[in-house]
Design a protein around this motif. Structure first.
Motif, PDB file in Angstrom:
ATOM      1  N   ILE A   1      42.781  28.777  52.609  1.00  0.00           N
ATOM      2  CA  ILE A   1      42.658  29.407  51.293  1.00  0.00           C
ATOM      3  C   ILE A   1      43.959  30.120  50.947  1.00  0.00           C
ATOM      4  CG2 ILE A   1      41.497  31.258  49.998  1.00  0.00           C
ATOM      5  CD1 ILE A   1      38.927  30.494  51.587  1.00  0.00           C
ATOM      6  N   GLU A   2      44.518  30.844  51.911  1.00  0.00           N
ATOM      7  CA  GLU A   2      45.754  31.596  51.700  1.00  0.00           C
ATOM      8  C   GLU A   2      46.901  30.669  51.303  1.00  0.00           C
ATOM      9  OE1 GLU A   2      48.409  34.976  51.792  1.00  0.00           O
ATOM     10  OE2 GLU A   2      46.281  34.694  51.418  1.00  0.00           O
ATOM     11  N   GLN A   3      47.041  29.549  51.987  1.00  0.00           N
ATOM     12  CA  GLN A   3      48.112  28.594  51.684  1.00  0.00           C
ATOM     13  C   GLN A   3      47.963  28.025  50.272  1.00  0.00           C
ATOM     14  OE1 GLN A   3      50.903  27.748  53.592  1.00  0.00           O
ATOM     15  NE2 GLN A   3      50.189  29.496  54.771  1.00  0.00           N
ATOM     16  N   ASP A   4      46.731  27.738  49.886  1.00  0.00           N
ATOM     17  CA  ASP A   4      46.471  27.143  48.572  1.00  0.00           C
ATOM     18  C   ASP A   4      46.607  28.139  47.425  1.00  0.00           C
ATOM     19  OD1 ASP A   4      45.929  24.738  49.863  1.00  0.00           O
ATOM     20  OD2 ASP A   4      43.743  24.986  49.745  1.00  0.00           O
TER      21      ASP A   4
ATOM     22  N   ILE B   1      34.853  32.093  50.192  1.00  0.00           N
ATOM     23  CA  ILE B   1      35.616  31.844  48.961  1.00  0.00           C
ATOM     24  C   ILE B   1      36.688  32.909  48.728  1.00  0.00           C
ATOM     25  CG2 ILE B   1      33.766  30.514  47.887  1.00  0.00           C
ATOM     26  CD1 ILE B   1      34.509  33.915  46.520  1.00  0.00           C
ATOM     27  N   GLY B   2      36.737  33.908  49.615  1.00  0.00           N
ATOM     28  CA  GLY B   2      37.738  34.949  49.474  1.00  0.00           C
ATOM     29  C   GLY B   2      37.707  35.908  50.644  1.00  0.00           C
TER      30      GLY B   2
ATOM     31  N   ILE C   1      45.663  45.704  51.876  1.00  0.00           N
ATOM     32  CA  ILE C   1      46.778  44.918  52.383  1.00  0.00           C
ATOM     33  C   ILE C   1      46.832  43.556  51.697  1.00  0.00           C
ATOM     34  CG2 ILE C   1      47.811  43.907  54.462  1.00  0.00           C
ATOM     35  CD1 ILE C   1      47.740  46.976  54.438  1.00  0.00           C
ATOM     36  N   ILE C   2      45.679  42.945  51.526  1.00  0.00           N
ATOM     37  CA  ILE C   2      45.616  41.629  50.892  1.00  0.00           C
ATOM     38  C   ILE C   2      44.215  41.431  50.319  1.00  0.00           C
ATOM     39  CG2 ILE C   2      44.960  40.399  53.008  1.00  0.00           C
ATOM     40  CD1 ILE C   2      46.808  38.083  52.043  1.00  0.00           C
ATOM     41  N   ILE C   3      44.161  40.750  49.195  1.00  0.00           N
ATOM     42  CA  ILE C   3      42.886  40.334  48.600  1.00  0.00           C
ATOM     43  C   ILE C   3      43.144  38.980  47.944  1.00  0.00           C
ATOM     44  CG2 ILE C   3      43.327  41.684  46.503  1.00  0.00           C
ATOM     45  CD1 ILE C   3      40.243  42.017  46.261  1.00  0.00           C
ATOM     46  N   THR C   4      42.320  38.011  48.271  1.00  0.00           N
ATOM     47  CA  THR C   4      42.528  36.653  47.780  1.00  0.00           C
ATOM     48  C   THR C   4      41.194  35.985  47.504  1.00  0.00           C
ATOM     49  OG1 THR C   4      44.525  36.474  49.135  1.00  0.00           O
ATOM     50  CG2 THR C   4      43.606  34.418  48.305  1.00  0.00           C
ATOM     51  N   VAL C   5      41.147  35.256  46.404  1.00  0.00           N
ATOM     52  CA  VAL C   5      40.007  34.398  46.072  1.00  0.00           C
ATOM     53  C   VAL C   5      40.533  32.972  45.996  1.00  0.00           C
ATOM     54  CG1 VAL C   5      38.287  33.832  44.306  1.00  0.00           C
ATOM     55  CG2 VAL C   5      38.770  36.231  44.849  1.00  0.00           C
ATOM     56  N   ALA C   6      39.803  32.047  46.586  1.00  0.00           N
ATOM     57  CA  ALA C   6      40.199  30.639  46.578  1.00  0.00           C
ATOM     58  C   ALA C   6      40.394  30.160  45.142  1.00  0.00           C
ATOM     59  CB  ALA C   6      39.149  29.787  47.285  1.00  0.00           C
ATOM     60  N   LYS C   7      41.409  29.332  44.936  1.00  0.00           N
ATOM     61  CA  LYS C   7      41.783  28.884  43.585  1.00  0.00           C
ATOM     62  C   LYS C   7      40.611  28.370  42.747  1.00  0.00           C
ATOM     63  CE  LYS C   7      46.566  28.216  43.152  1.00  0.00           C
ATOM     64  NZ  LYS C   7      47.473  27.619  42.250  1.00  0.00           N
ATOM     65  N   PRO C   8      39.734  27.508  43.285  1.00  0.00           N
ATOM     66  CA  PRO C   8      38.647  26.991  42.438  1.00  0.00           C
ATOM     67  C   PRO C   8      37.682  28.072  41.953  1.00  0.00           C
ATOM     68  CG  PRO C   8      38.842  25.690  44.459  1.00  0.00           C
ATOM     69  CD  PRO C   8      39.733  26.889  44.608  1.00  0.00           C
ATOM     70  N   PHE C   9      37.727  29.253  42.581  1.00  0.00           N
ATOM     71  CA  PHE C   9      36.783  30.313  42.235  1.00  0.00           C
ATOM     72  C   PHE C   9      37.445  31.459  41.464  1.00  0.00           C
ATOM     73  CE2 PHE C   9      35.194  28.083  45.928  1.00  0.00           C
ATOM     74  CZ  PHE C   9      33.896  27.801  45.542  1.00  0.00           C
ATOM     75  N   GLN C  10      38.727  31.340  41.180  1.00  0.00           N
ATOM     76  CA  GLN C  10      39.430  32.386  40.452  1.00  0.00           C
ATOM     77  C   GLN C  10      39.018  32.390  38.980  1.00  0.00           C
ATOM     78  OE1 GLN C  10      43.654  31.929  41.193  1.00  0.00           O
ATOM     79  NE2 GLN C  10      43.418  32.356  43.370  1.00  0.00           N
TER      80      GLN C  10
ATOM     81  N   GLY D   1      36.733  38.108  42.251  1.00  0.00           N
ATOM     82  CA  GLY D   1      37.703  39.042  42.815  1.00  0.00           C
ATOM     83  C   GLY D   1      37.303  40.484  42.571  1.00  0.00           C
ATOM     84  N   ARG D   2      36.730  40.733  41.407  1.00  0.00           N
ATOM     85  CA  ARG D   2      36.252  42.090  41.089  1.00  0.00           C
ATOM     86  C   ARG D   2      35.129  42.493  42.045  1.00  0.00           C
ATOM     87  NH1 ARG D   2      36.844  45.264  36.766  1.00  0.00           N
ATOM     88  NH2 ARG D   2      37.697  43.537  35.572  1.00  0.00           N
ATOM     89  N   GLN D   3      34.219  41.564  42.317  1.00  0.00           N
ATOM     90  CA  GLN D   3      33.137  41.861  43.268  1.00  0.00           C
ATOM     91  C   GLN D   3      33.692  42.146  44.655  1.00  0.00           C
ATOM     92  OE1 GLN D   3      29.476  39.417  43.255  1.00  0.00           O
ATOM     93  NE2 GLN D   3      30.450  38.320  41.554  1.00  0.00           N
ATOM     94  N   LEU D   4      34.678  41.362  45.071  1.00  0.00           N
ATOM     95  CA  LEU D   4      35.297  41.570  46.376  1.00  0.00           C
ATOM     96  C   LEU D   4      36.005  42.923  46.417  1.00  0.00           C
ATOM     97  CD1 LEU D   4      36.190  40.699  49.195  1.00  0.00           C
ATOM     98  CD2 LEU D   4      37.935  39.247  48.109  1.00  0.00           C
ATOM     99  N   LEU D   5      36.727  43.262  45.368  1.00  0.00           N
ATOM    100  CA  LEU D   5      37.400  44.553  45.306  1.00  0.00           C
ATOM    101  C   LEU D   5      36.380  45.695  45.366  1.00  0.00           C
ATOM    102  CD1 LEU D   5      39.931  46.266  44.973  1.00  0.00           C
ATOM    103  CD2 LEU D   5      39.707  45.960  42.486  1.00  0.00           C
ATOM    104  N   GLU D   6      35.279  45.568  44.660  1.00  0.00           N
ATOM    105  CA  GLU D   6      34.242  46.607  44.688  1.00  0.00           C
ATOM    106  C   GLU D   6      33.672  46.762  46.092  1.00  0.00           C
ATOM    107  OE1 GLU D   6      31.631  45.341  41.539  1.00  0.00           O
ATOM    108  OE2 GLU D   6      32.950  46.184  39.988  1.00  0.00           O
ATOM    109  N   GLN D   7      33.496  45.647  46.799  1.00  0.00           N
ATOM    110  CA  GLN D   7      33.012  45.718  48.177  1.00  0.00           C
ATOM    111  C   GLN D   7      34.019  46.445  49.069  1.00  0.00           C
ATOM    112  OE1 GLN D   7      30.156  45.058  49.589  1.00  0.00           O
ATOM    113  NE2 GLN D   7      30.848  45.466  51.671  1.00  0.00           N
TER     114      GLN D   7
END
Length: 114
Positions: free
Chosen positions: A22-25, A56-57, A71-80, A85-91
């Protein structure tokens, strides 16, 4: 827009192959596997976001006293672009609060418009 709910759990070694893919993509400046391994081994708060059992992230927090550094937050491209990402940040914010952090920092490259 309907936002699909995610589930969250701690990242573990068996997640690294998919996380690195996911990170590479998804990243113009991707982390290497070593960075994720170092984060896990250093006791950072490493979280994966799953949808229907699929990662997915992810996000990683470094906690020091009452401060959390994202340090890092990433969501896989097909799910951006779907609010995930907002849900992940809230978590990640909830994790920081659970560890009595009252400040959360994120450094972003100026070129990172997204």
């Amino acid at each position: 827009m309907t936002v699909t709910p995610l589930s969250f759990r701690a990242m573990n070694d068996s997640d690294l192959e998919l996380v690195c893919q996911i990170e590479q993509d998804a990243s113009a400046h991707p982390w290497k596997a070593k960075h994720f391994i170092d984060s896990l081994n250093s006791g950072y708060q490493c979280v994966v976001a799953e949808m229907n059992g699929q990662i997915i992230g992810y996000g990683i927090l470094m906690l020091v006293l009452d401060e959390a550094s994202l340090i890092i937050i990433t969501v896989a491209k097909p799910f951006q672009g779907k609010g995930l990402g907002r849900q992940l940040l809230e978590q990640l914010q909830e994790v920081a609060v659970e560890h009595q952090c009252d400040t959360m920092l994120l450094e972003v490259r100026e070129s990172n418009q997204a």
